[in-house]
Each structure stands twice: as C-alpha cells, then as structure tokens.
Design a protein around this motif. Structure first.
Motif, mmCIF file in Angstrom:
data_model
loop_
_atom_site.group_PDB
_atom_site.id
_atom_site.type_symbol
_atom_site.label_atom_id
_atom_site.label_comp_id
_atom_site.label_asym_id
_atom_site.label_seq_id
_atom_site.Cartn_x
_atom_site.Cartn_y
_atom_site.Cartn_z
ATOM 1 N N SER A 57 9.264 -10.900 1.869
ATOM 2 C CA SER A 57 8.931 -9.816 2.799
ATOM 3 C C SER A 57 10.185 -9.258 3.463
ATOM 4 O O SER A 57 10.309 -8.053 3.677
ATOM 5 N N LEU A 92 11.846 -6.878 1.061
ATOM 6 C CA LEU A 92 11.124 -5.609 0.984
ATOM 7 C C LEU A 92 11.328 -4.764 2.233
ATOM 8 O O LEU A 92 11.426 -3.542 2.160
ATOM 9 N N ASP A 93 11.416 -5.428 3.382
ATOM 10 C CA ASP A 93 11.702 -4.708 4.630
ATOM 11 C C ASP A 93 13.023 -3.957 4.553
ATOM 12 O O ASP A 93 13.113 -2.776 4.892
ATOM 13 N N SER A 135 14.670 -3.080 1.961
ATOM 14 C CA SER A 135 14.562 -2.014 0.979
ATOM 15 C C SER A 135 13.859 -0.794 1.561
ATOM 16 O O SER A 135 14.277 0.347 1.342
ATOM 17 N N ASN A 136 12.791 -1.045 2.322
ATOM 18 C CA ASN A 136 12.061 0.069 2.928
ATOM 19 C C ASN A 136 12.926 0.850 3.893
ATOM 20 O O ASN A 136 12.888 2.081 3.942
ATOM 21 N N ARG A 156 15.009 3.095 2.147
ATOM 22 C CA ARG A 156 14.194 3.902 1.221
ATOM 23 C C ARG A 156 14.444 3.538 -0.242
ATOM 24 O O ARG A 156 14.612 4.396 -1.110
ATOM 25 N N LYS A 172 13.340 1.694 -3.860
ATOM 26 C CA LYS A 172 12.097 1.694 -4.597
ATOM 27 C C LYS A 172 12.105 0.490 -5.531
ATOM 28 O O LYS A 172 13.118 0.232 -6.197
#
Lengths: 188, 599
Positions: free
Chosen positions: A129, A132-133, A135-136, A139, A141
């Motif tokens: 997680s 992914l955070d 990465s978000n 931005r 993908k």
C-alpha cells in the motif's frame, strides 16, 4: 553570445593588467542544458554527433533520437551540462558538422521537457500500500503486476522521475528504464 | 555530355575541365559499372592526378582504369601513407583537392595518419577506400575494416556508398565539402559490389546539402566594430595563420598591412602569406618564433587574428599570453572562435571576403613608435647561430635560400630542421611553405614534396621543389623516392643528418637532465647516399660548409630525377629561441646559456 561567456584565463590576466576588478561570474556555474539537434536521418549522422561529444571531452547525460514529421530528418534531444563557455563550444561544434540541419539550446528559451520511466519494484504485503501511495502521489500508473513485483509507468520532467526513484529506493527496486529527456520549445 | 540517355540531361561542366566524350566506350542506353562511374565522376570533377595503390576491393576500379584510360594520371605510390601525404603536398602547393585511392583493410588503415594530418592542417583531400561487399560488412571478412568508424573523428565528413545510383552525387559532395569552408579530408568508402553494380551516370551540377553552409562575407556591424578597434589601437598586430594561405589572401593582406602600417607575425602555416623581407614582417611567433614577434604579442594592445586558431604551440601558457591585447578574430570555422582565446570581435567568414570588406574601412595609422619598439627587440635578440667553420643546419638552410633566391616550394618534415627552416628560409610567397604543423607527422616531408612536385608540373611552374628533412623522419617514408625517380621529378631532397632524433634530444638535454633515452640513430641510420642510389636517385653527401655548397650546386644540375643531399651536422645543435611547453611566452630561452628556472 560573446557577452555571456565566462572569463577565459587570458581575459582574467588582461583585467588584472588593466587593474579592473574581477567579479565572480555566475555564468561560470555548471548548468543542465537540453539541446535539440535536427540531423539527416541516418545512423552515420547520429554517430557523428555522439562521437563529437566523446572526441572533444563534453559530457552527455542522456540522448534520445527518433524520426520527425519529415522522414528524412531525425531529432536528437541531448541533455548535457557545462558552464556557458563549454556549452557555447558544444553548440558551435554541433553546428559545424555536415549532417546537422539545426541546433537549438532550449535552455535559453521557454520549453517543456518530458521523460518516461518504467520502474519494477518487489513488494510484500506490508509495503504494497505504501508503494501504491507513492505512485499515486507522482501520478504513476501500474502497467504490470505479479505475485512479487509491480511495474510502474511514470511521465514528467526528469526531476520528478529522479524524486520518484528516490522515494522507491527504500523498497526493493528490481529494474529502472528511463527514456532520456525529450523537449520542445513553447510557442508564444 | 551525358552517359545516360534515359534522363535527358544537359552537359555537365565542372571546374576548368571539360570531360571528354567517348561514345565508343558507352553506347546509348548502356549503364556503366560503379567503377567506371567513379572514374567518370573524377574526370567530371576536373581531377588531374590521383595517388593510389590497388588491392582486391578496388581491383575493378583499376581494371576500368586500364580499359577506359581516364583523363587523369594515376601515380602508383609504394605505401598508402605516402599516397595521402603526396595528395596533401599536391593540394597545398596548388590549392586544388588532392585525391587518394586505396583498397580496403590495411589500405584504409595506412591512410589514417595522412587523413589525421590533413584534418589538423585543413588540407582538402578526398580519400576513396575500397570495402568488402555490403553483404559481408560486419562479418570480419578478409581485408575488412570499419574505415568510416576509424576515420570518423579525423575527417571533415565521410560516406559509405551503399547504392551505385548514389555514387556520382557522393563524389560531387565529397569534393565540395573538402574544398569549401575550412578545407579538410573527406573519406568515401566503396563496397566492392557497389563498384561492380551497373547504373546510369550523370554527374550533378550542383550540390544540395541543407546542413552545410559555407561562410563567406562577414557581418557589417562586426566589421565596423573591428575597423573602430583598429583605429583606436596604439600597438596593433596582425597574427596570420594558414587561413590566409588557404583563401589565397596573401596579396590583399600585404596591401592592408602596408597601407595601415600594422606589423605582421605569422604562424608556421601562415609563413609565406606575408613576404618576410618586408620591414613590417616580424616572422614566426610561438614556441620557436622570434623573440621580437613574441615580445610584440606580449605588449600589443590589439591582435588581428587572420585565419589562425590560437594553437598551444603559438600561445604557450594561455593565462599570461598577450595580457594587454583585445582580439579581433577573422575565422571561417565557428568552432575556433573563442575556443582558446576570447575574441572581443569575432568575424565569421571567408578570410578573403572579410579582408576585401575591411580594406576600404581602415585608414593609415601612425605606428612609428610601435615599430621602433619592435626594432629594439629585434636588435636585442636576433636569430643567431655560431659561424665557426662547422657545417650547421641553419647555414645549410640559408645556402638553400640563396640558391633559390627564396623562390622555391619548400616542404619540411617534423623536428629541428622544420623550425630552422621556418626561422631562416624567409618565405616570400604564399603556398611555398608546406609542412606538417598540427599533427607533427614525421615522414610527411618526402611524399608531400613528391605531391607538390607533381602539382608544380601540372600548373607548369618552374619553381624548384625542395624537401628539407631530418634523418629520423626521412626514413619513415623514404620508399616514395623511387616513385619520384620513376616520374623523373627533379626534387631536391636535403637530409639534415645529426644521427639523432634531434628535437626529442633537445628536450632531453633541456628538461630531462641529458638522459638521451632511445634518440641515438647512429646504429640504425642507413647510408643515405646508397639509399638514394638504390632508389634510382642521385645521392650526395657533405660534411663541411664548402662541401655543402658544392653538393647543392651539383644537385641543382640534376634535372631528370631527385637528388638527395645528405648534410652531416653535429648532434648538439639546438633550436633557439624557445618557449618551453606550457611556459609563458615571456619566459623564452634565447640560447644555451639562459638559466633554466623551469627545469
């Protein structure tokens, strides 16, 4: 162009002889430059440009090359660094090659710059997680995922990609592929 | 003239040569081989002579040469390096482009030194190298080498011809690039299958290269600034390099210098661009330049650099060179501007065009005081050597000058004799001094002299061609002597034999505490007289000044072959004055007695 050059050793001695003060010159600073070179679309032309950099001792951070809207012309985006005197030499040496059609130092203009990065990282249940955070926030993908690894795609200025990789370092990076900078002048 | 009837083209006329039409060789509608296209293109380009050596990859070119008897002469050299130097000598003596044709692999690699030499000294030559068939490229085929890759950083441009239909255009472009702008070597790599393939021949009239611009006229505002700087200066100085020779600006430059009263110093390659018997001539500057020329550089307030590139052998330590001078730089190659020395006013253009523009903008100046000062430096430390009845290189060069009254094409090799020639010969005409300056190629002299002699013969000049060489360098390409003999060239080959690699020995004596490591040639030198005779030349030897005069007179009587004059001189002689490498121009050693604070 001449006025923006940093002082040569000979100029310094000339100033000393004339009793003029020698100002610390901010042009002496090493800066990143993005140079766009339009060349004839042939492998020979590309190699000549790269060869010039190595033969004359200039450094290259990244090079990208690809065709343009005109199939006979290739566009090279060269990321390099140097003080203004070195960059002036780079531009002159590039211009004098027979195969170069146009040489522009974008750094002196308003321009957009992008780089593409693919990054593969190992994840665990715990780190998933957080990865992914990050990465978000950037931005990024997710373009591939397996039981052990995730692969991200990220676009943006080179500094953003540097920062993304930096954030991913604590995790287990398997592979990084960067495209090198491509750049284009903004229209006014 | 047209060889291809499919394309209805007008006759192609290039340069001064009208290619000969020989319908019996190419009938209507017939395509010709790549090899013939190459030869026809050379004819159309107005090539009069090529230096070459056959081999497997170019055997078809030689076959076609045998069949069609082209309008140019082919000189079979004995080593490809000799061929490239001969082409350089020819190009420098005549101002035309020199041509070389060699085979693949070793043929190509043997040309590398000559190409690098031409690149450093801006000599227009085109080198055609054979190549293995395109299908075999990259397969480590017999006599394959990546000629394009090897030569990339020592050529102005290079081509690999992949299709016979590109051949004529490539030849046209190669000569155009070699000749125009800052001249330089161009390599054209010719795979064997391209030479065999048939194609139509049409020599293009014009070239179309969007990336290649040739500077001509200078920008007006820069010229105005330059004229103003010249008007405001008190101690101006012309610093003239090879660009003035390449652009044939000698007369124009001489006119401007005399009109304005500005003194002129020349680089090694600039020698001859300004007559050295003129009171305004300061002769050569730099490492082995005259004391007064270097003093003038250190004290002048304006340098007008004309086709020169501020080489380290000229400037020495950059941060103390010409401390009071502003710099106007007239230059055709933009990359030379502000490369080593900052140019306050850079004029990009052809030297000849720029000087023509500048001529009406300048006015006579009162430089009396400045010239008086320079004259005082000249008196203070003239060029001198001992006159003690021994045979000395400087004396030999003065004898050669007196024999020719300074009107000869002088080619030198590299080393002490080269510097003594530059110091003592006193060159009066443009294109009469040919040497390897930038690369400093030992072995350049003999073949370059041969090329120059072919050039003189072609333009019908009666100027004698004199090669001054050392014993070390002469041996490196001595094999070309027999070629010169076969063509009955009346070359005068002076070998200054001190049985040492003299210039290295000088550095070892001055800077390496007399440790003469591997510079003694006395055991390995050939007998030069026998060497000459074995190569069908006349061999002469002198050990005293009287004998020297005798053999010079004797050599000048030989008109049907080269005459080699060996002059045996003492090994201890050194070239002075000298600015040690990396030292400031102000710190010259003027003779053996100068304390060596820099050792």
């Amino acid at each position: 162009m001449a006025d923006t050059l940093i002082l040569t050793p000979q100029q310094i001695i000339r100033k000393k002889a004339a009793g003029e003060p020698i100002q610390p010159d901010d042009n002496a600073m090493t800066r990143r430059h993005t140079i766009v070179v339009l060349v004839e679309n042939s492998i020979g032309a590309f190699i000549r440009v790269i060869n010039m950099f190595s033969a004359r001792g200039f450094n290259i951070d990244s090079v990208t090359v690809g065709p343009t809207e005109d199939p006979s012309v290739s566009r090279m985006n060269i990321a390099t660094a140097g003080n203004s005197r070195i960059i002036a030499q780079v531009l002159r040496q590039l211009s004098r090659l027979v195969d170069t059609i146009e040489v522009v130092d974008l750094t002196t203009t308003d321009f957009v710059e992008r780089e593409l990065c693919l990054l593969k990282v190992c994840y665990t249940k715990d780190s998933r997680s957080e990865i992914l955070d990050v990465s978000n926030i950037f931005r990024g993908k997710v373009v591939d995922i397996t039981k052990k690894t995730m692969t991200f795609e990220l676009r943006g200025p080179s500094q953003k990609i540097d920062a993304f990789i930096d954030m991913m370092l604590p995790h287990n990076i398997v592979e990084v592929a960067r495209s090198g900078r491509v750049a284009m002048q903004r229209d006014v | 003239m047209k060889y291809d009837v499919h394309t209805k083209v007008q006759p192609v006329v290039t340069g001064d040569a009208l290619p000969n039409v020989r319908p019996e060789l190419t009938t209507e509608g017939q395509h010709m081989s790549g090899a013939e296209i190459l030869l026809r293109s050379l004819e159309a380009e107005g090539v009069k002579i090529i230096f070459g050596h056959p081999g497997g990859a170019v055997i078809h070119v030689y076959d076609e040469m045998h069949r069609i008897k082209p309008q140019f002469e082919h000189i079979l050299v004995r080593h490809e390096q000799g061929g490239t130097h001969a082409a350089e000598g020819y190009a420098k003596a005549t101002g035309k482009v020199g041509t070389v044709l060699v085979t693949s692999g070793p043929g190509a690699t043997n040309t590398v030194t000559g190409i690098a030499d031409a690149y450093m000294d801006s000599v227009p030559i085109v080198v055609f190298t054979g190549q293995v068939p395109t299908g075999l490229i990259g397969n480590d085929a017999f006599q394959e080498c990546d000629a394009i890759g090897i030569s990339r950083s020592i050529t102005k441009h290079s081509y690999l011809v992949r299709d016979v239909s590109d051949l004529a255009r490539t030849v046209k472009e190669a000569y155009h690039i070699a000749r125009t702008g800052r001249p330089g070597p161009v390599l054209v790599d010719l795979p064997k299958d391209v030479l065999l393939a048939k194609g139509p021949f049409q020599y293009p009239e014009t070239v179309n290269m969007r990336g290649y611009a040739v500077p001509a006229e200078g920008r007006i505002e820069k010229l105005q600034r330059a004229a103003q700087m010249i008007a405001e200066s008190e101690r101006p100085l012309f610093y003239v390099g090879g660009g003035a020779v390449n652009s044939d600006s000698s007369e124009l430059l001489t006119d401007i210098a005399r009109y304005t009263g500005i003194p002129v110093t020349t680089t090694l390659h600039g020698l001859g661009a300004f007559p050295e018997d003129d009171p305004l001539a300061l002769r050569m500057l730099g490492m082995h330049g005259t004391w007064w020329a270097n003093q003038a550089i250190q004290h002048c307030d304006l340098i007008i650099a004309v086709g020169a590139r501020f080489d380290d052998r000229v400037t020495g330590k950059l941060d103390s060179w010409a401390p009071h001078a502003k710099v106007i730089h007239i230059e055709i190659d933009q990359s030379c501007i502000s490369k080593n020395v900052f140019a306050d006013c850079a004029i990009l253009g052809n030297v000849r065009n720029v000087l023509e523009q500048l001529r009406p903008m300048v006015k006579p100046k009162d430089t009396t005081e400045w010239l008086k000062q320079i004259e005082a430096w000249r008196q203070e430390c003239p060029l001198k050597y001992e006159h003690d009845g021994k045979l000395r290189a400087q004396g030999i060069i003065e004898k050669l000058r007196d024999k020719t009254k300074g009107d000869a094409v002088v080619i030198t090799d590299v080393g002490q004799h080269q510097m003594w020639t530059a110091q003592y010969f006193r060159f009066l005409h443009s294109r009469t001094h040919i040497t390897s300056g930038g690369l400093g190629t030992m072995g350049f002299g003999m073949p370059a002299a041969m090329g120059a002699a072919f050039g003189m013969r072609e333009i019908g000049s009666s100027r004698p061609v004199v090669c001054i060489s050392g014993d070390g360098g002469f041996v490196m390409n001595a094999q070309e002597m027999s070629v010169a003999a076969a063509h009955k060239l009346p070359l005068k080959l002076a070998v200054i034999n001190n049985r040492f690699l003299g210039m290295v020995r000088q550095w070892q004596e001055l800077f390496h505490k007399e440790r003469y490591s591997h510079t003694d040639l006395s055991d390995t030198n050939p007998d030069f007289v026998k060497l000459a005779e074995a190569n069908h030349c006349v061999g002469l030897c002198a050990r005293t000044p009287e004998e020297a005069q005798q053999i010079i007179d004797e050599a000048w009587k030989v008109t049907d072959r080269p005459a080699l004059m060996e002059f045996q001189v003492a090994k201890e002689e050194m070239v002075f004055p000298m600015v040690p490498a990396g030292a400031a121009t102000g710190e010259m050693i003027t003779d053996r007695m100068t304390p060596n604070s820099f050792v």
